[in-house]
Design a protein around this motif. Structure first.
Motif, mmCIF file in Angstrom:
data_model
loop_
_atom_site.group_PDB
_atom_site.id
_atom_site.type_symbol
_atom_site.label_atom_id
_atom_site.label_comp_id
_atom_site.label_asym_id
_atom_site.label_seq_id
_atom_site.Cartn_x
_atom_site.Cartn_y
_atom_site.Cartn_z
ATOM 1 N N THR A 104 106.823 0.116 -9.757
ATOM 2 C CA THR A 104 106.587 -0.682 -8.212
ATOM 3 C C THR A 104 105.094 -0.691 -8.276
ATOM 4 O O THR A 104 104.356 -1.990 -8.251
ATOM 5 C CB THR A 104 107.006 0.109 -6.759
ATOM 6 O OG1 THR A 104 108.488 -0.326 -6.800
ATOM 7 C CG2 THR A 104 106.728 -0.711 -6.220
ATOM 8 N N LEU A 105 104.612 0.541 -8.732
ATOM 9 C CA LEU A 105 103.557 0.820 -8.771
ATOM 10 C C LEU A 105 102.358 0.075 -9.838
ATOM 11 O O LEU A 105 101.855 -0.552 -9.861
ATOM 12 C CB LEU A 105 102.576 2.122 -8.742
ATOM 13 C CG LEU A 105 101.515 2.612 -9.266
ATOM 14 C CD1 LEU A 105 100.481 2.834 -7.915
ATOM 15 C CD2 LEU A 105 101.226 4.473 -9.770
ATOM 16 N N VAL B 110 103.970 -2.643 -11.362
ATOM 17 C CA VAL B 110 103.787 -4.346 -11.293
ATOM 18 C C VAL B 110 102.758 -4.887 -10.632
ATOM 19 O O VAL B 110 102.006 -5.744 -10.202
ATOM 20 C CB VAL B 110 104.732 -4.385 -10.364
ATOM 21 C CG1 VAL B 110 105.211 -6.055 -9.896
ATOM 22 C CG2 VAL B 110 105.938 -4.340 -11.295
ATOM 23 N N THR B 111 102.135 -3.353 -9.263
ATOM 24 C CA THR B 111 101.245 -3.613 -8.348
ATOM 25 C C THR B 111 100.264 -3.556 -9.275
ATOM 26 O O THR B 111 98.678 -4.430 -8.663
ATOM 27 C CB THR B 111 101.690 -3.237 -6.831
ATOM 28 O OG1 THR B 111 102.608 -2.437 -6.521
ATOM 29 C CG2 THR B 111 99.795 -2.698 -6.290
ATOM 30 N N MET B 112 99.869 -2.326 -10.182
ATOM 31 C CA MET B 112 98.263 -2.753 -10.754
ATOM 32 C C MET B 112 98.625 -4.448 -11.661
ATOM 33 O O MET B 112 97.068 -4.598 -11.717
ATOM 34 C CB MET B 112 98.526 -1.293 -11.592
ATOM 35 C CG MET B 112 98.358 -0.525 -10.597
ATOM 36 S SD MET B 112 96.979 0.337 -10.096
ATOM 37 C CE MET B 112 97.853 1.396 -9.504
ATOM 38 N N ARG B 113 99.335 -4.811 -12.381
ATOM 39 C CA ARG B 113 100.069 -5.728 -12.778
ATOM 40 C C ARG B 113 99.219 -6.593 -12.302
ATOM 41 O O ARG B 113 98.331 -7.717 -13.312
ATOM 42 C CB ARG B 113 100.802 -5.344 -13.322
ATOM 43 C CG ARG B 113 101.037 -4.733 -15.043
ATOM 44 C CD ARG B 113 102.294 -5.129 -15.693
ATOM 45 N NE ARG B 113 102.985 -4.179 -16.392
ATOM 46 C CZ ARG B 113 104.245 -3.962 -16.855
ATOM 47 N NH1 ARG B 113 104.647 -4.069 -16.213
ATOM 48 N NH2 ARG B 113 104.039 -2.995 -17.278
ATOM 49 N N ILE C 8 85.091 -5.656 -10.924
ATOM 50 C CA ILE C 8 84.791 -5.001 -11.923
ATOM 51 C C ILE C 8 85.217 -3.348 -11.604
ATOM 52 O O ILE C 8 86.239 -2.202 -12.597
ATOM 53 C CB ILE C 8 83.373 -4.729 -12.891
ATOM 54 C CG1 ILE C 8 82.897 -6.473 -12.705
ATOM 55 C CG2 ILE C 8 83.516 -4.006 -13.639
ATOM 56 C CD1 ILE C 8 84.306 -6.710 -13.959
ATOM 57 N N PRO C 9 85.030 -2.544 -10.164
ATOM 58 C CA PRO C 9 84.844 -1.550 -9.892
ATOM 59 C C PRO C 9 86.667 -1.747 -9.783
ATOM 60 O O PRO C 9 87.695 -0.524 -10.374
ATOM 61 C CB PRO C 9 84.849 -0.675 -8.531
ATOM 62 C CG PRO C 9 82.924 -1.671 -9.085
ATOM 63 C CD PRO C 9 83.936 -2.708 -9.552
ATOM 64 N N VAL C 10 87.353 -2.091 -9.273
ATOM 65 C CA VAL C 10 88.578 -1.972 -8.777
ATOM 66 C C VAL C 10 89.745 -2.559 -10.399
ATOM 67 O O VAL C 10 90.659 -1.766 -10.508
ATOM 68 C CB VAL C 10 89.549 -2.916 -7.503
ATOM 69 C CG1 VAL C 10 90.980 -3.460 -7.904
ATOM 70 C CG2 VAL C 10 88.752 -2.429 -6.623
ATOM 71 N N LEU C 11 89.608 -2.954 -10.925
ATOM 72 C CA LEU C 11 90.083 -3.161 -12.217
ATOM 73 C C LEU C 11 89.948 -2.199 -13.263
ATOM 74 O O LEU C 11 91.769 -1.927 -13.598
ATOM 75 C CB LEU C 11 89.503 -4.851 -13.231
ATOM 76 C CG LEU C 11 89.963 -6.001 -12.574
ATOM 77 C CD1 LEU C 11 89.318 -7.246 -13.173
ATOM 78 C CD2 LEU C 11 91.312 -6.284 -12.142
ATOM 79 N N VAL D 3 94.438 3.502 -13.627
ATOM 80 C CA VAL D 3 96.216 4.784 -13.801
ATOM 81 C C VAL D 3 96.914 4.293 -14.037
ATOM 82 O O VAL D 3 97.680 5.164 -13.984
ATOM 83 C CB VAL D 3 95.592 4.181 -11.907
ATOM 84 C CG1 VAL D 3 96.898 4.523 -11.042
ATOM 85 C CG2 VAL D 3 94.576 4.840 -10.659
ATOM 86 N N MET D 4 96.770 3.173 -14.431
ATOM 87 C CA MET D 4 97.946 2.523 -15.328
ATOM 88 C C MET D 4 98.024 3.394 -16.777
ATOM 89 O O MET D 4 99.197 3.692 -17.079
ATOM 90 C CB MET D 4 97.160 1.580 -15.791
ATOM 91 C CG MET D 4 98.627 0.177 -14.827
ATOM 92 S SD MET D 4 98.463 -1.831 -15.072
ATOM 93 C CE MET D 4 97.641 -2.213 -15.443
ATOM 94 N N TRP D 5 97.013 3.371 -17.640
ATOM 95 C CA TRP D 5 96.805 4.514 -18.133
ATOM 96 C C TRP D 5 97.541 5.787 -18.324
ATOM 97 O O TRP D 5 97.585 6.216 -19.091
ATOM 98 C CB TRP D 5 95.322 4.371 -19.248
ATOM 99 C CG TRP D 5 94.631 5.170 -20.263
ATOM 100 C CD1 TRP D 5 95.896 5.073 -21.669
ATOM 101 C CD2 TRP D 5 93.975 5.603 -20.829
ATOM 102 N NE1 TRP D 5 94.880 5.555 -22.282
ATOM 103 C CE2 TRP D 5 93.943 6.022 -21.725
ATOM 104 C CE3 TRP D 5 92.660 5.980 -19.959
ATOM 105 C CZ2 TRP D 5 92.979 6.537 -22.772
ATOM 106 C CZ3 TRP D 5 91.244 6.163 -20.145
ATOM 107 C CH2 TRP D 5 91.544 6.940 -21.633
ATOM 108 N N LYS D 6 96.847 5.952 -17.445
ATOM 109 C CA LYS D 6 96.749 7.524 -16.961
ATOM 110 C C LYS D 6 98.071 8.722 -16.093
ATOM 111 O O LYS D 6 97.938 8.829 -15.923
ATOM 112 C CB LYS D 6 95.723 8.196 -17.060
ATOM 113 C CG LYS D 6 94.849 8.506 -18.340
ATOM 114 C CD LYS D 6 95.564 9.550 -19.441
ATOM 115 C CE LYS D 6 94.418 9.211 -20.808
ATOM 116 N NZ LYS D 6 95.489 10.428 -21.465
#
Length: 82
Positions: A8-9, A11-14, A47-50, A56-59
């Motif tokens: 879920t996390l 998918v939300t980040m994507r 830009i900061p949110v991305l 977060v997705m990477w690590k």
């Protein structure tokens, strides 16, 4: 972050990244890049949110381990002080 499952996390980040990419594409290829409000939105929100969601997705595994480790250490201190 601990209440969401990993899937879920992610998918939300994507979806945040897809929407953010749409904003960046709009900023680059449309005449809105001369609009100061849209430029400010890009600089201070998009830009900061991305960047944060990308990190977060990477690590994600490392962050979860650190968060879990800190909560375990807090529990150990609380139980050892009693």
């Amino acid at each position: 972050m601990s209440n969401m499952s990993n899937k879920t996390l992610r998918v939300t980040m994507r979806w945040i990244h897809i929407v953010g990419a749409g904003f960046i594409g709009t900023y680059i290829y449309s005449p809105w890049n001369s609009n100061s409000a849209f430029t400010a939105l890009m600089q201070f929100v998009t830009i900061p949110v991305l960047s944060l969601t990308g990190i977060v997705m990477w690590k994600q595994a490392l962050l979860k381990k650190l968060i879990k480790g800190k909560s375990d250490q807090t529990n150990i201190r609380v139980t050892s002080d009693s």
